[in-house]
Design a protein around this motif. Structure first.
Motif, short mmCIF file in Angstrom:
data_model
loop_
_atom_site.label_atom_id
_atom_site.label_comp_id
_atom_site.label_asym_id
_atom_site.label_seq_id
_atom_site.Cartn_x
_atom_site.Cartn_y
_atom_site.Cartn_z
N ASP A 140 10.61 10.76 113.88
CA ASP A 140 11.49 11.89 113.59
C ASP A 140 10.95 12.60 112.36
O ASP A 140 11.53 12.54 111.27
CB ASP A 140 12.92 11.40 113.37
CG ASP A 140 13.92 12.56 113.28
OD1 ASP A 140 13.51 13.71 113.55
OD2 ASP A 140 15.09 12.32 112.94
N MET A 157 11.84 18.21 109.92
CA MET A 157 12.75 18.36 108.78
C MET A 157 13.60 19.62 108.90
O MET A 157 14.59 19.77 108.17
CB MET A 157 11.94 18.43 107.48
CG MET A 157 11.06 17.21 107.22
SD MET A 157 12.04 15.71 106.98
CE MET A 157 12.83 16.09 105.42
N SER A 205 14.58 18.23 113.42
CA SER A 205 15.06 16.85 113.40
C SER A 205 15.56 16.50 114.80
O SER A 205 16.02 17.36 115.55
CB SER A 205 16.18 16.68 112.39
OG SER A 205 17.33 17.39 112.80
#
Length: 609
Positions: A355, A358, A438
């Motif tokens: 992941d 951002m 994200s």
């Protein structure tokens, strides 16, 4: 499931693993110290009880006199003339023994309860973290390891760790204190005789070290065979209808018997190693005790001892056999726990689902999706599943993916949800690379109904308003149920929306289960919608109802439809025909029919059935 793959590739060092395991006990160190104190008290009182027998035997013999014996000379000094009267000894020694027994029992209770509290707290934390970690693992991990093996880790392996912390650590601490206490007592009484024990210590230590390695190796095998047992059991239970319909009970019984027998064989090897080492250690301890007795009876050795001192000394020497035996036995549990911990820590150390994104979405997504020269393979050695996939989808457009099984349709939409990472190319959402988003933000934009319906052992309401949808209003849930044409059968359930569905909702038909999954997707109301064989389990009448509902819901929403039945995608804005991981045709229903290519052939084949 390849058993070699199920075991850790690089087992951790045993001491390092056990140290890592004990780190989980650090938050509970006050209770742990209290438990250690309890076991220290238990062991000290055990040694004291043996020492008091010296007073008892001296009292019924020559008397408790100052200057004679080991303990007697200190006790007698408190009485006039340096002699304890027999009447005094008559009530003082039983009271002392009773006090020692009470303190010993209290110490054992405090130690056992405290350590059990710490152990169960550690296991609760370990099991919870393992469950959380499994939920964070990438999809590729679940491709390599079956659910049965992961379930085995959460249940069986964690319980093996429990034994290594509670039972094994209890014996290790308590019996170590007892052994040390007895050795100190023996050294104080006659250090020359006691040195005989230390002659056998290197041999015992070597046996424990060699057998410990064997224990851990066998424990890994036991855990793997236990995974086989769980795997076969899970398959037989989940597929019980197929098993019965096709007369597979004898075959499944044979599979289970084979898996269970392999587990039994590994256990018996462990029993042989365990009991064989314990027996050898018992013989060595017995040999050392016999040597002490032989030396003690030599001229000039015991003349300085009273009968009470000699009897207490021999009693203490003989008592060493029990804690030493317990310590040798407990190493089997410790090694099994270490092996189980290694197996669990390999899951902890596995990389999480990547992941790296951002970016956060600050504006509503329009739903424009671009696949730029996308390629994918499951690992470096595997063949390409998708090759140079390149197309654009406008906001609100419905795109159907059709083709034979294995052509890459489901894999393509899995990449959109980032269940896997593309090996080449990228996917853009409203011009932004989805790798920069994200995972939570990206998946919030997508609703999905797959051909493998997952419903939980909870109420109908909770299955629809699931996860991030739990704050939905009852009116919103009812509307989703209505749009999914599920109202009729839901109202017929005993408690309506509050009916608990049971394990995987077996009480419902396939079509009913699928409509609840569609209701869940409708409630999420995301700008992107993925329908992977979403109507495959429906009869013709239900399919027409759902299609009408889906057509309304798909308005102004970018939708990807995967279907084998081409009749369900005729109204799609665009149809992509896939074969061997490539897009070989693109157009709407009429255009592809006029082209007379692969799509026309597939439709003709289905119509002819």
């Amino acid at each position: 499931m390849d058993r070699a793959a199920a075991s850790p590739r690089k087992p951790l060092h045993g001491a390092k693993t056990y140290h890592r395991l004990l780190q989980y006990a650090l938050p509970y160190w006050p209770i742990f110290l209290l438990a250690v104190f309890g076991f220290l008290l238990f062991s000290a009182m055990g040694v004291s009880l043996i020492a008091v027998t010296e007073l008892l035997l001296d009292a019924v013999g020559a008397g408790i006199q100052e200057g004679r014996g080991f303990l007697s000379r200190f006790v007698a000094g408190y009485f006039p003339g340096g002699v304890m009267p027999r009447e005094t000894a008559r009530w003082l020694i039983p009271l002392a023994m009773l006090l020692i027994i009470v303190l010993r029992a209290c110490g054992n209770f405090v130690g056992s309860y405290g350590l059990a509290y710490v152990a169960r707290s550690v296991i609760h934390r370990l099991r919870t973290e393992l469950f959380v970690k499994i939920s964070e693992l990438p999809s590729a991990y679940f491709d390599r390891y079956t659910g049965a093996y992961l379930i085995s880790k959460v249940s069986y392996n964690v319980e093996q760790v429990t034994n290594s912390i509670s039972k094994a650590l209890k014996v290790l601490i308590r019996e170590s204190f007892t052994t040390i206490g007895l050795l100190i007592y023996l050294l104080l009484v006659n250090w020359k005789l006691t040195l005989t024990f230390f002659l056998f210590a290197p041999i015992i230590a070597t046996i424990v070290r060699v057998v410990g390695k064997r224990f851990r190796k066998l424990s890994h095998r036991i855990q793997n065979t236990m995974g086989d047992v769980t795997h076969v059991t899970q398959e037989a239970i989940n597929g019980y209808q197929v098993v019965r319909m096709y007369g597979g009970r004898a075959y499944e019984n044979a599979r289970f018997e084979s898996a269970s027998d392999k587990n039994r064989q590994q256990f018996m090897k462990l029993v042989v190693a365990d009991n064989g080492s314990v027996s050898v250690i018992q013989i060595l301890v017995g040999l050392s005790t016999a040597t002490i007795v032989w030396l003690a009876l030599a001229p000039g050795i015991v003349e300085s001892m009273t009968a009470g001192v000699f009897a207490a000394y021999i009693g203490a020497a003989a008592s060493l056999a029990k804690p030493v035996r317990s310590l040798s036995e407990v190493f089997a549990d410790i090694q099994k726990g270490i092996a189980a911990a290694e197996s669990i820590f390999t899951v902890f150390d596995a990389p999480k689902e990547p992941d790296t994104g951002m970016a956060k979405l600050t504006e509503p997504v329009r739903g424009a999706v671009t696949f730029e020269h996308l390629g994918f393979r499951y690992d470096d050695a595997a063949p390409e599943v998708l090759s140079d996939i390149h197309f654009q989808v406008s906001p609100g457009e419905t795109v159907a993916l059709v083709g034979a099984s294995g052509s890459g349709k489901s894999t393509l939409v899995s990449l959109l949800a980032r269940f896997y990472q593309p090996t080449s190319g990228r996917i853009l959402l409203d011009g932004m690379d989805i790798a920069e988003l994200s995972l939570s933000d990206l998946r919030h934009q997508i609703s999905m109904v797959s051909q493998n319906i997952v419903l939980f052992n909870d109420t109908v309401y909770r299955n629809i308003a699931y996860g991030e949808l739990e704050n939905s209003t009852p009116e919103q849930v009812e509307r989703a149920v209505r749009l999914a044409h599920a109202t009729e059968f839901v109202e017929e359930l005993p408690k309506g929306l509050q009916t608990v569905l049971g394990d995987n909702a077996q009480m419902l038909s396939g079509g009913q289960r699928q409509r609840l999954a569609i209701a869940r997707a409708l409630l999420k109301n995301s700008p992107l919608l993925i329908l992977d064989e979403a109507t495959s389990a429906l009869d013709n009448e239900s399919e027409r109802q759902i299609q009408a509902a889906l057509e309304e819901v798909m308005k102004n929403r970018t939708t990807f439809v995967i279907a084998h039945r081409l009749s369900t995608v005729e109204t799609a804005d665009r149809i992509l025909v896939m074969e061997n991981g490539c897009i070989i045709e693109s157009g709407n229903h009429e255009q592809l029919l006029r082209a007379g290519g692969r799509y026309a052939t597939l439709l003709q084949q289905q119509t002819a059935r």
